[in-house]
Design an enzyme around this catalytic site. Sequence first.
Site, PDB file in Angstrom:
ATOM      1  N   SER A 154       0.953  -1.521   0.096  1.00 41.38           N
ATOM      2  CA  SER A 154      -0.138   0.338   0.259  1.00 41.38           C
ATOM      3  C   SER A 154       0.947   1.229   0.159  1.00 41.38           C
ATOM      4  O   SER A 154       2.177   0.757   0.022  1.00 41.38           O
ATOM      5  CB  SER A 154      -0.629   0.170   1.420  1.00 41.38           C
ATOM      6  OG  SER A 154       0.248   0.191   2.302  1.00 41.38           O
ATOM      7  N   LYS A 155       0.244   2.054  -0.400  1.00 43.76           N
ATOM      8  CA  LYS A 155       1.250   3.470   0.159  1.00 43.76           C
ATOM      9  C   LYS A 155       1.695   3.683   1.316  1.00 43.76           C
ATOM     10  O   LYS A 155       3.223   4.591   0.793  1.00 43.76           O
ATOM     11  CB  LYS A 155       0.126   4.817  -0.435  1.00 43.76           C
ATOM     12  CG  LYS A 155      -0.494   5.122  -1.365  1.00 43.76           C
ATOM     13  CD  LYS A 155      -1.725   6.190  -1.382  1.00 43.76           C
ATOM     14  CE  LYS A 155      -2.109   6.748  -2.584  1.00 43.76           C
ATOM     15  NZ  LYS A 155      -3.241   7.738  -2.686  1.00 43.76           N
ATOM     16  N   ARG A 156       1.859   2.957   2.539  1.00 48.20           N
ATOM     17  CA  ARG A 156       2.380   3.145   3.274  1.00 48.20           C
ATOM     18  C   ARG A 156       3.863   2.514   3.318  1.00 48.20           C
ATOM     19  O   ARG A 156       4.955   3.383   4.212  1.00 48.20           O
ATOM     20  CB  ARG A 156       2.039   3.210   4.622  1.00 48.20           C
ATOM     21  CG  ARG A 156       1.479   1.684   5.009  1.00 48.20           C
ATOM     22  CD  ARG A 156       0.718   1.531   6.113  1.00 48.20           C
ATOM     23  NE  ARG A 156       0.659   0.304   6.350  1.00 48.20           N
ATOM     24  CZ  ARG A 156       1.154  -1.033   6.682  1.00 48.20           C
ATOM     25  NH1 ARG A 156       2.139  -0.770   6.847  1.00 48.20           N
ATOM     26  NH2 ARG A 156       0.869  -2.182   6.892  1.00 48.20           N
TER      27      ARG A 156
END
Length: 467
Positions: free
Chosen positions: A238-240
């Site tokens: 994911s973006k994290r």
Amino acid sequence: MSIRTRFAPSPTGYLHIGGARTALFSWLYARKHGGTFILRIEDTDLERSTVESVNAILEGMTWLGLEYDEGPFYQTHRFDRYKEVIQQLLDSGHAYPCYCSKEELDDLRARQMANKEKPRYDGRCRHRTEPRDGVQPVIRFRNPDEGEVVIDDQVKGRVVIQNAELDDLIIARPDGSPTYNLSVVVDDLDMRVTHVIRGDDHLNNTPRQMNILKALGAALPIYSHVPMILGADGARLSKRHGAVSVMQYRDEGYLPEAVINYLVRLGWSRGDQEVFSLDEMIEYFDIDAINHSASSFNPDKLLWLNHHYLMHSDPVHVAHHLRWHLGQLGIDPTEGPDPVDVVVAQRERNKTLVDMAQASAFLYRDFDKYDDKAAQKHLTEGSAVILAALKDRLAALMGWEKAAIHAEIEALAAERELKMGAVAQPLRVAVCGGTVSPPIDITLELLGRTKTLARIEQAIQFISKKG
């Protein structure tokens, strides 16, 4: 059989890394077998699909070099065809209108969960013969009650689903628009797709889609469900975890072939080989070598690969991408040295094109200030004398080649009984503002005579004012 694969993204965001890998695997399989690779935009989610997302997908595919043979096809252009198939299923008894209200379905679900049953539609409208006034029905596919669906998956192996576990899914909304599972089936049928390669998050859709295809009397494609990509912490990517958009990797200075090489190794391997040319990928790739388990994304490995490609790719090709990054810094690459020469000079010490562009900015535009520590250490009264002597020597050179430049620097160091660094470092700070650059003779050759002499004079003036 002519192999036909497809990549079918939904335009509700950017082209993410997982989608790009699916596209790559589908592209490689088609290329290996002399087949056809189709791009299909699944834009039936009218609320979430955007033109910007379509453009982002097309841009990402182009940047990666995954050219498609047919398409892009848009599902929103095919609504008449979907309605035709929905009517065909109604006429053959494989579909029926469902008039159940949301409240009825919520009540059914609540009772099933209270009884610890799997929530599913119970088929109560299967035998309804009269419409319900004022209610626009959905259309449901009549799933077989008995038997099983067997998926001979090329990655997962044999997967068996009992039809009794599947309920009657909705294939058309009240406004007549098709749902995902219906439109996908019709598209794969009409586009003669022979191999469906996609993420394993779609595996639960496959038995439903196979049953619809059987109801239409269609041949079934061969399915391959690829495990997902995880972050280094084991959670779904994911973006994290950093950049997940393909074009973000371009923005961060990665070459497309480095990203492609990294993606192909996310879940596929051939011995211990890490670096693959595109021709090697096509030659060696096959679905049966895809790992059965999820792959972990390793940013350090991608960075290593990118540096490898910066080092070993044709400098003309790398320069093509470097020009874009120079432009992002507001630099016109025609107003300075040839970017091809800059790539050769800078590729060993820079791992991304962003680093290379930033490290090369001084070659194209003047800088406002020196690095404080560098100036304090190297731009002193003693170095002003050296710089003045260097300026005279360099101004008198007949040509402007690195060998002649190096000879003059070396001669001055010998004449003054100084180490090379005592001459080269003040000169480096004078011309580039800091202590890091390619070898000083190459740096000056790239910078050119006029800019070199002007910056040496600027440094002398700086020392004079500082004193």
